[in-house]
Design an enzyme around this catalytic site. Structure first.
Site, mmCIF file in Angstrom:
data_model
loop_
_atom_site.group_PDB
_atom_site.id
_atom_site.type_symbol
_atom_site.label_atom_id
_atom_site.label_comp_id
_atom_site.label_asym_id
_atom_site.label_seq_id
_atom_site.Cartn_x
_atom_site.Cartn_y
_atom_site.Cartn_z
ATOM 1 N N THR A 13 28.273 0.158 -42.000
ATOM 2 C CA THR A 13 27.116 -0.046 -42.740
ATOM 3 C C THR A 13 25.643 0.174 -42.022
ATOM 4 O O THR A 13 24.988 1.157 -42.451
ATOM 5 C CB THR A 13 27.203 -1.636 -43.297
ATOM 6 O OG1 THR A 13 28.208 -1.770 -43.867
ATOM 7 C CG2 THR A 13 25.704 -1.724 -44.255
ATOM 8 N N GLY A 134 17.296 -8.546 -38.889
ATOM 9 C CA GLY A 134 17.511 -7.278 -39.599
ATOM 10 C C GLY A 134 16.171 -6.157 -39.287
ATOM 11 O O GLY A 134 15.890 -5.826 -38.228
ATOM 12 N N ILE A 136 13.231 -6.949 -40.177
ATOM 13 C CA ILE A 136 11.758 -7.331 -39.531
ATOM 14 C C ILE A 136 11.494 -7.115 -38.065
ATOM 15 O O ILE A 136 12.469 -7.798 -37.355
ATOM 16 C CB ILE A 136 11.804 -9.087 -39.825
ATOM 17 C CG1 ILE A 136 12.239 -9.222 -41.469
ATOM 18 C CG2 ILE A 136 10.558 -9.808 -39.699
ATOM 19 C CD1 ILE A 136 12.677 -10.738 -41.907
ATOM 20 N N GLY A 187 28.953 -8.793 -52.187
ATOM 21 C CA GLY A 187 28.788 -8.284 -50.849
ATOM 22 C C GLY A 187 27.851 -8.990 -49.945
ATOM 23 O O GLY A 187 27.645 -8.385 -48.710
ATOM 24 N N LYS A 205 21.300 -15.648 -33.156
ATOM 25 C CA LYS A 205 19.925 -15.407 -33.282
ATOM 26 C C LYS A 205 18.804 -16.235 -32.753
ATOM 27 O O LYS A 205 18.011 -15.829 -32.130
ATOM 28 C CB LYS A 205 19.679 -15.162 -34.979
ATOM 29 C CG LYS A 205 20.426 -13.934 -35.276
ATOM 30 C CD LYS A 205 20.503 -13.931 -36.890
ATOM 31 C CE LYS A 205 21.141 -12.573 -37.402
ATOM 32 N NZ LYS A 205 21.494 -12.698 -38.883
HETATM 33 N N1 LIG Z 1 25.376 -4.907 -41.618
HETATM 34 C C1 LIG Z 1 24.078 -5.396 -41.843
HETATM 35 O O1 LIG Z 1 23.304 -5.582 -42.716
HETATM 36 C C2 LIG Z 1 23.715 -5.931 -40.415
HETATM 37 C C3 LIG Z 1 22.516 -6.550 -40.221
HETATM 38 C C4 LIG Z 1 21.993 -6.741 -38.987
HETATM 39 C C5 LIG Z 1 22.890 -6.556 -37.933
HETATM 40 N N2 LIG Z 1 24.098 -6.266 -38.003
HETATM 41 C C6 LIG Z 1 24.880 -5.962 -37.022
HETATM 42 O O2 LIG Z 1 25.141 -4.513 -36.820
HETATM 43 C C7 LIG Z 1 26.474 -4.511 -36.111
HETATM 44 C C8 LIG Z 1 27.333 -3.490 -37.090
HETATM 45 O O3 LIG Z 1 27.181 -4.172 -38.329
HETATM 46 P P1 LIG Z 1 28.128 -3.125 -39.438
HETATM 47 O O4 LIG Z 1 27.699 -4.201 -40.869
HETATM 48 O O5 LIG Z 1 27.421 -1.962 -39.683
HETATM 49 O O6 LIG Z 1 29.252 -3.180 -39.350
HETATM 50 P P2 LIG Z 1 30.618 -2.485 -39.837
HETATM 51 O O7 LIG Z 1 30.193 -1.838 -41.469
HETATM 52 O O8 LIG Z 1 31.919 -3.054 -39.886
HETATM 53 O O9 LIG Z 1 30.601 -1.020 -38.978
HETATM 54 C C9 LIG Z 1 31.193 -1.259 -37.672
HETATM 55 C C10 LIG Z 1 31.907 0.206 -37.614
HETATM 56 O O10 LIG Z 1 32.173 0.315 -36.237
HETATM 57 C C11 LIG Z 1 33.791 0.853 -36.092
HETATM 58 N N3 LIG Z 1 34.243 0.451 -34.996
HETATM 59 C C12 LIG Z 1 34.936 -0.782 -34.699
HETATM 60 N N4 LIG Z 1 35.424 -0.957 -33.499
HETATM 61 C C13 LIG Z 1 35.232 0.363 -32.878
HETATM 62 C C14 LIG Z 1 35.387 0.937 -31.518
HETATM 63 N N5 LIG Z 1 36.069 0.352 -30.694
HETATM 64 N N6 LIG Z 1 35.095 2.321 -31.451
HETATM 65 C C15 LIG Z 1 34.275 2.993 -32.477
HETATM 66 N N7 LIG Z 1 34.067 2.467 -33.646
HETATM 67 C C16 LIG Z 1 34.155 1.309 -34.027
HETATM 68 C C17 LIG Z 1 34.269 0.349 -37.389
HETATM 69 O O11 LIG Z 1 35.478 0.900 -37.480
HETATM 70 P P3 LIG Z 1 36.577 0.116 -38.715
HETATM 71 O O12 LIG Z 1 36.042 -0.212 -40.034
HETATM 72 O O13 LIG Z 1 37.619 1.226 -38.754
HETATM 73 O O14 LIG Z 1 37.022 -0.772 -37.934
HETATM 74 C C18 LIG Z 1 33.244 0.325 -38.366
HETATM 75 O O15 LIG Z 1 33.036 1.768 -38.894
HETATM 76 C C19 LIG Z 1 27.090 -5.884 -36.103
HETATM 77 O O16 LIG Z 1 26.789 -6.264 -34.649
HETATM 78 C C20 LIG Z 1 26.190 -6.659 -37.077
HETATM 79 O O17 LIG Z 1 26.318 -7.824 -36.727
HETATM 80 C C21 LIG Z 1 24.583 -5.857 -39.462
#
Ligand SMILES: NC(=O)c1ccc[n+]([C@@H]2O[C@H](COP(=O)([O-])OP(=O)(O)OC[C@H]3O[C@@H](n4cnc5c(N)ncnc54)[C@H](OP(=O)(O)O)[C@@H]3O)[C@@H](O)[C@H]2O)c1
Length: 431
Positions: A13, A134, A136, A187, A205
């Site tokens: 994401t 996020g 902010i 979601g 956090k």
């Molecule tokens: N989503 C939000 O709105 C948001 C907001 C603030 C902070 N965050 C933080 O941002 C980070 C990412 O969140 P996200 O929502 O983007 O997560 P996500 O959608 O699950 O994306 C993570 C990606 O990393 C890949 N991945 C996992 N292990 C890996 C590895 N060893 N090598 C390479 N790629 C790998 C995953 O692949 P697979 O799916 O194939 O496992 C997935 O495509 C987290 O720490 C989260 O807490 C997210």
């Protein structure tokens, strides 16, 4: 200015949002920084899923060494989440002298201090604006714009999922389970919602926020944490009648001799700006000794809002904005005592289910008086088939006194159960 050459690990994401901004806004970013800002490599385990953004041939691979061993890549953006292997990738990048940017609150709450030391040793930096709030820019504000202040209080709605659930429960009157299902369908909540609804995400956090705001290193495990799973529609309704909204807060108060850190649901007066933060929005209320009160508000999650903070960190590297850098000031060495929850003072809301019989209220009032708990407001409602519901709001009392009173009340034969105990207001604010 040196060029910024970026490798992104994790094309989920947030990764998709970061890639979109780096590819689509490249000329604007380069104009603003006066240097090359090039996305060179994306690594993800899955290289086949369509992410809705087209990337040049050969840019996306599943091989981590194409980033970590590439000497031209000087900025590694970690967006895979979780502790491992993110920790290993971050350490390897910093040890190789590459700057690191991450949105990963868990790995920063657990290892931020160690990362800062590695970065210092190897002449690079680690930034993690997106890990709290996020999109902010709260960490930058604390490090930079508010650095002339002693920060006295930080109260945050830092988890969009729990804010969405509590706001929806308040709007619809639905219960927790039903509203969680709706959040999952939309979601806003994950299939396993534990991290959010039990407060663990907010606790990571708060550990980061408090470390920066109070210039110390907070171990997230020392933060008192209570989730929202016991909040019922009856509690929301009662709070409303007493003039409060229930919000999940991450709270830090900077006392002279110690800091108070707690994550739990709070009944917030409806007039307070935090009470008006609805939907999945985040807000961080900060009080500084010079500034006074302020509140930062915005989207705490989502593809582009979170990517906005990540790319903002990349821009800070390009601007050579030293005040935005972590270096020594984040996770400082200062030892601060964290107050036990038992020593904190706060008001409480109590909802008891009791026998509808004479004298029950007097017995409860006696136990409160014996434990130095004084009552601010009381309602008896819903007398039905021999059962009554009593709701009480107390004045501020030391937590351990309240716990001992509740234990005694629970032991009364005429008390069927204590259905809810929710803290009211922000508690002892004497600094
Ligand atoms: N989503 C939000 O709105 C948001 C907001 C603030 C902070 N965050 C933080 O941002 C980070 C990412 O969140 P996200 O929502 O983007 O997560 P996500 O959608 O699950 O994306 C993570 C990606 O990393 C890949 N991945 C996992 N292990 C890996 C590895 N060893 N090598 C390479 N790629 C790998 C995953 O692949 P697979 O799916 O194939 O496992 C997935 O495509 C987290 O720490 C989260 O807490 C997210």
């Amino acid at each position: 200015m040196a060029d910024i050459v970026v490798g992104v690990i994790g094309f989920g994401t947030v990764g998709t949002g970061v890639v979109k901004i780096l590819l689509n806004n490249r000329s604007m970013l380069e104009q603003r920084t006066g240097c090359r800002v090039e996305l060179k490599r994306i690594v993800d385990l899955d290289t086949t899923t369509d992410r809705g953004v087209s990337v040049p041939n050969g840019m996306l691979t599943d091989t981590i060494s194409t980033i970590l061993d590439d000497n031209e890549i000087n900025t590694v953006v970690e967006l895979i989440g979780g502790e491992n292997p993110a920790k290993k990738f971050i350490e390897a990048a910093l040890t190789a002298g590459k700057n690191v940017i991450t949105s990963n609150k868990e790995v920063i709450a657990k290892h931020g201090k160690a990362f800062t030391a590695i970065a210092k040793k190897h002449g690079c930096t680690i930034l993690y604006e997106a890990a709290v709030g996020g999109g902010i820019p709260v960490l930058h504000a604390i490090r930079n714009s508010l650095s002339a202040n002693k920060i006295e209080k930080v109260f945050g709605i830092v988890n969009g999922t729990t804010n969405f659930i509590l706001s929806k429960m308040s709007e619809t009157g639905a219960d927790f389970g039903e509203t969680l299902k709706e959040a999952q369908a939309l979601g806003y909540a994950e299939a396993n919602p534990e991290n959010d609804v039990e407060g663990y995400d907010a606790r990571y956090k708060l550990a980061i926020l408090a470390s920066l705001a109070f210039r110390c290193t907070v171990n997230y495990k020392d933060i008192y944490c209570e989730g929202i799973t016991n909040i019922s529609s009856e509690d929301i309704e009662a709070a409303n009648q007493f003039g409060y909204a229930i919000k999940m807060l991450a709270m830090g108060i900077n006392h002279k001799d110690a800091i108070q850190l707690r994550v739990h649901p709070v009944m917030v007066e409806k007039e307070h700006p935090l009470a008006t933060v609805g939907d999945a929005f985040n807000a961080i209320y900060i009080q500084g000794d010079s500034l006074g009160e302020s509140m930062l508000y915005g989207r705490g999650a989502g593809e582009l809002p979170t990517a906005s903070a990540v790319v903002g960190d990349i821009m800070n590297l390009a601007f050579r904005n030293d005040s935005a850098f972590s270096r020594d000031t984040d996770f400082a060495l200062n030892e601060r005592k964290i107050m036990s929850i038992n020593d904190c003072f706060t008001s409480f809301f109590i909802r008891c289910i009791v026998d509808d019989a004479p004298g029950v209220l007097a017995k409860i009032a006696n136990i409160f008086a014996k434990n130095e708990v004084s009552i601010q407001g009381l309602q008896q409602i819903d007398a039905d088939a021999g059962t009554a519901t009593i709701t009480i709001i107390t004045h501020q009392v030391k937590e351990e006194k309240m716990r001992s009173a509740l234990k005694e009340i629970e032991g009364l034969s005429s008390v069927q159960k204590i259905a809810s105990v929710i803290r009211v207001g922000f508690g002892d604010e004497t600094l």
